[in-house]
Design a protein around this motif. Structure first.
Motif, PDB file in Angstrom:
ATOM      1  N   GLU A  36      -4.746  54.107  56.011  1.00  0.00           N
ATOM      2  CA  GLU A  36      -4.314  53.869  57.386  1.00  0.00           C
ATOM      3  C   GLU A  36      -3.630  52.513  57.534  1.00  0.00           C
ATOM      4  O   GLU A  36      -2.482  52.436  57.950  1.00  0.00           O
ATOM      5  CB  GLU A  36      -5.509  53.963  58.336  1.00  0.00           C
ATOM      6  N   ASP A  37      -4.365  51.448  57.201  1.00  0.00           N
ATOM      7  CA  ASP A  37      -3.791  50.105  57.295  1.00  0.00           C
ATOM      8  C   ASP A  37      -3.913  49.348  55.977  1.00  0.00           C
ATOM      9  O   ASP A  37      -3.692  48.144  55.920  1.00  0.00           O
ATOM     10  CB  ASP A  37      -4.469  49.314  58.418  1.00  0.00           C
ATOM     11  N   GLY A  38      -4.301  50.050  54.910  1.00  0.00           N
ATOM     12  CA  GLY A  38      -4.460  49.431  53.604  1.00  0.00           C
ATOM     13  C   GLY A  38      -5.037  50.436  52.628  1.00  0.00           C
ATOM     14  O   GLY A  38      -5.006  51.646  52.878  1.00  0.00           O
ATOM     15  N   PHE A  39      -5.608  49.905  51.540  1.00  0.00           N
ATOM     16  CA  PHE A  39      -6.072  50.784  50.463  1.00  0.00           C
ATOM     17  C   PHE A  39      -7.366  50.233  49.890  1.00  0.00           C
ATOM     18  O   PHE A  39      -7.508  49.015  49.704  1.00  0.00           O
ATOM     19  CB  PHE A  39      -4.998  50.899  49.380  1.00  0.00           C
ATOM     20  N   VAL A  40      -8.318  51.132  49.599  1.00  0.00           N
ATOM     21  CA  VAL A  40      -9.651  50.748  49.163  1.00  0.00           C
ATOM     22  C   VAL A  40     -10.007  51.523  47.901  1.00  0.00           C
ATOM     23  O   VAL A  40      -9.772  52.729  47.822  1.00  0.00           O
ATOM     24  CB  VAL A  40     -10.697  51.033  50.260  1.00  0.00           C
ATOM     25  N   PHE A  41     -10.566  50.820  46.904  1.00  0.00           N
ATOM     26  CA  PHE A  41     -11.030  51.498  45.692  1.00  0.00           C
ATOM     27  C   PHE A  41     -12.519  51.228  45.499  1.00  0.00           C
ATOM     28  O   PHE A  41     -13.075  50.261  46.028  1.00  0.00           O
ATOM     29  CB  PHE A  41     -10.233  51.041  44.461  1.00  0.00           C
ATOM     30  N   TYR A  42     -13.162  52.112  44.728  1.00  0.00           N
ATOM     31  CA  TYR A  42     -14.592  52.018  44.472  1.00  0.00           C
ATOM     32  C   TYR A  42     -14.847  52.252  42.980  1.00  0.00           C
ATOM     33  O   TYR A  42     -13.958  52.677  42.249  1.00  0.00           O
ATOM     34  CB  TYR A  42     -15.374  53.057  45.289  1.00  0.00           C
ATOM     35  N   GLY A  43     -16.076  52.014  42.548  1.00  0.00           N
ATOM     36  CA  GLY A  43     -16.467  52.273  41.164  1.00  0.00           C
ATOM     37  C   GLY A  43     -17.877  51.810  40.920  1.00  0.00           C
ATOM     38  O   GLY A  43     -18.329  50.832  41.530  1.00  0.00           O
ATOM     39  N   ASP A  44     -18.585  52.489  40.028  1.00  0.00           N
ATOM     40  CA  ASP A  44     -19.982  52.173  39.748  1.00  0.00           C
ATOM     41  C   ASP A  44     -20.167  51.285  38.532  1.00  0.00           C
ATOM     42  O   ASP A  44     -21.292  51.114  38.048  1.00  0.00           O
ATOM     43  CB  ASP A  44     -20.774  53.469  39.569  1.00  0.00           C
ATOM     44  N   LEU A  84     -17.794  47.930  36.147  1.00  0.00           N
ATOM     45  CA  LEU A  84     -16.536  47.179  36.056  1.00  0.00           C
ATOM     46  C   LEU A  84     -15.423  48.045  35.489  1.00  0.00           C
ATOM     47  O   LEU A  84     -14.271  47.974  35.938  1.00  0.00           O
ATOM     48  CB  LEU A  84     -16.730  45.928  35.196  1.00  0.00           C
ATOM     49  N   ALA A  85     -15.751  48.873  34.506  1.00  0.00           N
ATOM     50  CA  ALA A  85     -14.743  49.752  33.913  1.00  0.00           C
ATOM     51  C   ALA A  85     -14.203  50.735  34.956  1.00  0.00           C
ATOM     52  O   ALA A  85     -12.981  50.941  35.065  1.00  0.00           O
ATOM     53  CB  ALA A  85     -15.335  50.512  32.726  1.00  0.00           C
ATOM     54  N   GLU A  86     -15.101  51.333  35.744  1.00  0.00           N
ATOM     55  CA  GLU A  86     -14.662  52.274  36.772  1.00  0.00           C
ATOM     56  C   GLU A  86     -13.878  51.561  37.873  1.00  0.00           C
ATOM     57  O   GLU A  86     -12.889  52.098  38.393  1.00  0.00           O
ATOM     58  CB  GLU A  86     -15.871  52.983  37.376  1.00  0.00           C
ATOM     59  N   GLN A  87     -14.303  50.378  38.227  1.00  0.00           N
ATOM     60  CA  GLN A  87     -13.600  49.628  39.272  1.00  0.00           C
ATOM     61  C   GLN A  87     -12.201  49.244  38.812  1.00  0.00           C
ATOM     62  O   GLN A  87     -11.233  49.334  39.578  1.00  0.00           O
ATOM     63  CB  GLN A  87     -14.415  48.387  39.644  1.00  0.00           C
ATOM     64  N   SER A  88     -12.074  48.831  37.564  1.00  0.00           N
ATOM     65  CA  SER A  88     -10.766  48.500  36.999  1.00  0.00           C
ATOM     66  C   SER A  88      -9.845  49.714  37.019  1.00  0.00           C
ATOM     67  O   SER A  88      -8.687  49.637  37.457  1.00  0.00           O
ATOM     68  CB  SER A  88     -10.930  47.987  35.573  1.00  0.00           C
ATOM     69  N   SER A  89     -10.358  50.838  36.551  1.00  0.00           N
ATOM     70  CA  SER A  89      -9.564  52.057  36.507  1.00  0.00           C
ATOM     71  C   SER A  89      -9.154  52.510  37.904  1.00  0.00           C
ATOM     72  O   SER A  89      -8.013  52.917  38.139  1.00  0.00           O
ATOM     73  CB  SER A  89     -10.352  53.158  35.800  1.00  0.00           C
ATOM     74  N   ALA A  90     -10.101  52.415  38.864  1.00  0.00           N
ATOM     75  CA  ALA A  90      -9.813  52.850  40.233  1.00  0.00           C
ATOM     76  C   ALA A  90      -8.764  51.964  40.881  1.00  0.00           C
ATOM     77  O   ALA A  90      -7.876  52.457  41.600  1.00  0.00           O
ATOM     78  CB  ALA A  90     -11.101  52.839  41.052  1.00  0.00           C
ATOM     79  N   LEU A  91      -8.835  50.664  40.631  1.00  0.00           N
ATOM     80  CA  LEU A  91      -7.822  49.754  41.181  1.00  0.00           C
ATOM     81  C   LEU A  91      -6.435  50.149  40.697  1.00  0.00           C
ATOM     82  O   LEU A  91      -5.485  50.251  41.489  1.00  0.00           O
ATOM     83  CB  LEU A  91      -8.154  48.319  40.776  1.00  0.00           C
ATOM     84  N   LEU A  92      -6.307  50.375  39.398  1.00  0.00           N
ATOM     85  CA  LEU A  92      -4.994  50.697  38.826  1.00  0.00           C
ATOM     86  C   LEU A  92      -4.505  52.067  39.304  1.00  0.00           C
ATOM     87  O   LEU A  92      -3.303  52.248  39.552  1.00  0.00           O
ATOM     88  CB  LEU A  92      -5.079  50.658  37.300  1.00  0.00           C
ATOM     89  N   ASP A  93      -5.434  53.012  39.470  1.00  0.00           N
ATOM     90  CA  ASP A  93      -5.044  54.331  39.962  1.00  0.00           C
ATOM     91  C   ASP A  93      -4.506  54.241  41.392  1.00  0.00           C
ATOM     92  O   ASP A  93      -3.466  54.841  41.718  1.00  0.00           O
ATOM     93  CB  ASP A  93      -6.234  55.292  39.929  1.00  0.00           C
ATOM     94  N   ILE A  94      -5.204  53.502  42.246  1.00  0.00           N
ATOM     95  CA  ILE A  94      -4.758  53.356  43.640  1.00  0.00           C
ATOM     96  C   ILE A  94      -3.430  52.618  43.690  1.00  0.00           C
ATOM     97  O   ILE A  94      -2.532  52.973  44.465  1.00  0.00           O
ATOM     98  CB  ILE A  94      -5.823  52.606  44.467  1.00  0.00           C
ATOM     99  N   LEU A  95      -3.270  51.601  42.842  1.00  0.00           N
ATOM    100  CA  LEU A  95      -2.014  50.860  42.822  1.00  0.00           C
ATOM    101  C   LEU A  95      -0.869  51.762  42.392  1.00  0.00           C
ATOM    102  O   LEU A  95       0.230  51.710  42.972  1.00  0.00           O
ATOM    103  CB  LEU A  95      -2.125  49.657  41.888  1.00  0.00           C
TER     104      LEU A  95
END
Length: 556
Positions: A487-495, A497-508
């Motif tokens: 809506e006004d930005g983008f949010v990533f999640y992960g359980d 550090l590896a999942e959070q890293s991957s989710a950030l790059l996927d959303i980007l």
């Protein structure tokens, strides 16, 4: 000064803090913004928020403060003399800024000292223990107005909560309700109980000797029982506890699990759970100031970049060069990281002459700490960091794109960023902080990157959104409470550090193709229109923290 009926009916709160953004040189982190902005929001609600803080050897001089008197306290078993000053608030004449001065507070104009690795917080803990003694004495001295509420901020005020609860000479403070605001639970200021120059026993030998085991159990560190934990003391001994966002107030109730990429209560979750069960734990989002003279109908720098008018990048280049030039004037040597940044800026200036400068700008502004950078620093099985993957992804999508990072902090992280800036042409790393430059980055950037491992509230994302720059954030704490995905930005999640890293790059990867499209303009517009007003937060302060009517404290 004579008071009107309304002014005489106002409730008085004494904010006890280590920082205040209303005073030049007294800001380090987000707490300073709160102490600067909150009094103005509370005043229309009938609450006058005076502030007391250390002078750090210079604030009372630069503010032309008026000396009110001397205070004598017992510190290290000996009398110590502090001077209490009163300065005028730069924008609120009715609000008093009280400053306590003592030679121990003067550390060359610095608010905090890094301390030795084997004695963390030692110098600062000494300083703030004495400061708390001075505050306790000042409140009861008659030299300043008696507050209706004490409002403590972070671990620096823990000794004040201890004195209020257990020191007979300060028992009168128990008649004043006490609130604690936690801006960052991870920093707790723990020091040994005994056998150290910077310890509870050394500071307050008489009080320490008189403390019963039940009292000590309320202030020792749950993970290191041989240590005094001032933040825990403030939590346990205050009447109400406030976290600076609703989501963070829930996260800290759970134990931290770093292996899963989750930072929660950091050992204090049991105490916070007790506060919650007693109805004394509240999550209230910090606010943000919004200028009333926002220009409209003009092509923004961001829009100009996307439409090819790359000379609009020149204000960013100019401001960055000015910031670095100012830093260079303060030292007899030139840091290699500054040389690297100047070379990058010179290259960008040349490119702008041929209309070939970056037209897609990712930005990041903040302290370089594990909290802010752990996800970006995470390395996969090939040894490649998340930030390197991000830069490669940016180059693939936008060969003339640029990632600009402004910040300072951990020397290891600084060195890593400097090395990456030397290897990747699409990374501009400016190692320091400059307020006008940060404002320019908020205004010029297309997407603000803020993947904090935890974030009590966060102000950078609010400032970027205020300027119409959407944010890509980790869904924790105040970031989760301020950014709405899609809506006004983008949010990533992960359980992890590896999942959070991957989710950030996927959303980007999903986000970059949207930049410049009609959908993107709508997201930017919604980001710029979102409001996190101090007025709304101040009403919650009155209702939940000060137990005043939601409509304000003024009586008829």
């Amino acid at each position: 000064m004579s008071k009107t009926k309304g002014e005489s009916a106002m409730k008085r709160v004494l904010m006890v803090a280590a920082e205040n953004g209303a005073l030049k040189g007294a800001k380090v982190g987000g707490m300073a913004d709160v102490i600067r902005d909150l009094p103005g929001a509370l005043y229309p609600l009938g609450v006058c928020s005076n502030v007391i803080m250390p002078s750090y050897g210079f604030l009372h001089r630069q503010e032309g403060a008026e000396p009110l008197g001397e205070l004598v306290v017992d510190f290290y078993g000996q009398p110590h003399w502090l001077t209490l000053y009163r300065a005028s608030h730069p924008s609120l004449p009715e609000v008093n800024l009280f400053l306590l001065d003592h030679p121990l507070f003067d550390q060359g104009g610095k608010i905090y000292t890094p301390g030795a690795s084997d004695r963390p917080f030692a110098e600062d803990a000494n300083k703030f223990a004495l400061f708390c003694l001075g505050v306790a004495k000042a409140v009861l001295s008659g030299l300043m107005p008696r507050p209706d509420h004490l409002h403590l901020h972070d671990w620096h005020c823990g000794v004040l909560a201890l004195l209020r609860a257990f020191a007979p000479e300060y028992a009168a403070l128990q008649a004043i309700p006490c609130v604690l605001s936690i801006h960052n639970l991870a920093i707790q200021g723990a020091r040994p109980l005994t056998q150290e120059h910077s310890s509870l026993q050394a500071w307050l030998p008489g009080l320490f000797a008189s403390l019963e085991r039940d009292a000590l159990n309320q202030v020792i560190d749950p993970r290191y029982p041989q240590c005094f934990n001032p933040l825990r003391a403030a939590i346990v001994l205050s009447d109400r506890v406030h976290l600076v966002s609703p989501s963070y107030a829930q996260e800290v109730l759970c134990p931290s699990s770093p292996e899963k990429g989750f930072i929660g209560g950091e050992g204090l979750e049991a105490d916070l759970q007790q506060k919650q069960q007693a109805g004394a734990l509240h999550g209230i989002l910090n606010g943000c100031e919004y200028p009333s003279n926002k220009r409209s109908g003009q092509l923004s720098k961001r829009q100009a970049l996307l439409r090819g008018n790359t000379d609009k990048l020149l204000p960013l280049i100019d401001r960055a060069e000015q910031a670095i030039g100012g830093w260079l004037c303060q030292t007899p040597w030139v840091r290699s990281v500054d040389q690297q940044a100047l070379l990058t800026l010179a290259r960008l200036r040349r490119l702008s002459e041929f209309q070939d400068a970056p037209r897609l700008l990712l930005t990041s502004v903040g302290r370089l700490t594990d909290q802010k950078m752990a996800i970006l620093s995470y390395r996969d099985q090939q040894g490649i960091s998340t930030l390197e993957h991000l830069l490669k992804l940016l180059a693939e999508h936008a060969p003339n794109g640029l990632m600009a990072i402004l910040g300072s902090g951990d020397q290891v992280i600084e060195a890593q960023l400097a090395q990456l800036a030397g290897r990747y042409q699409n990374l501009l790393f400016i190692n320091g902080f400059d307020l006008p430059l940060s404002d320019t980055l908020y205004e010029c950037g297309n997407l603000f990157i803020m993947p904090s491992s935890f974030e009590p509230c966060g102000i950078s994302q609010m400032l970027a959104m205020r300027a119409g720059q959407p944010c890509l954030v980790h869904g924790v704490g105040g970031l989760k409470d301020t950014v709405s995905h899609g809506e006004d930005g983008f949010v990533f999640y992960g359980d992890s550090l590896a999942e959070q890293s991957s989710a950030l790059l996927d959303i980007l990867a999903q986000t970059l193709p949207l930049v410049g499209k009609e959908t993107w303009h709508g997201i930017c517009e919604k980001a710029s229109q979102k409001r996190f007003s101090w007025g709304a937060s101040a009403k919650r302060y009155c209702q939940h923290l000060y137990c005043l009517p939601a409509s304000g404290a003024l009586s008829d």
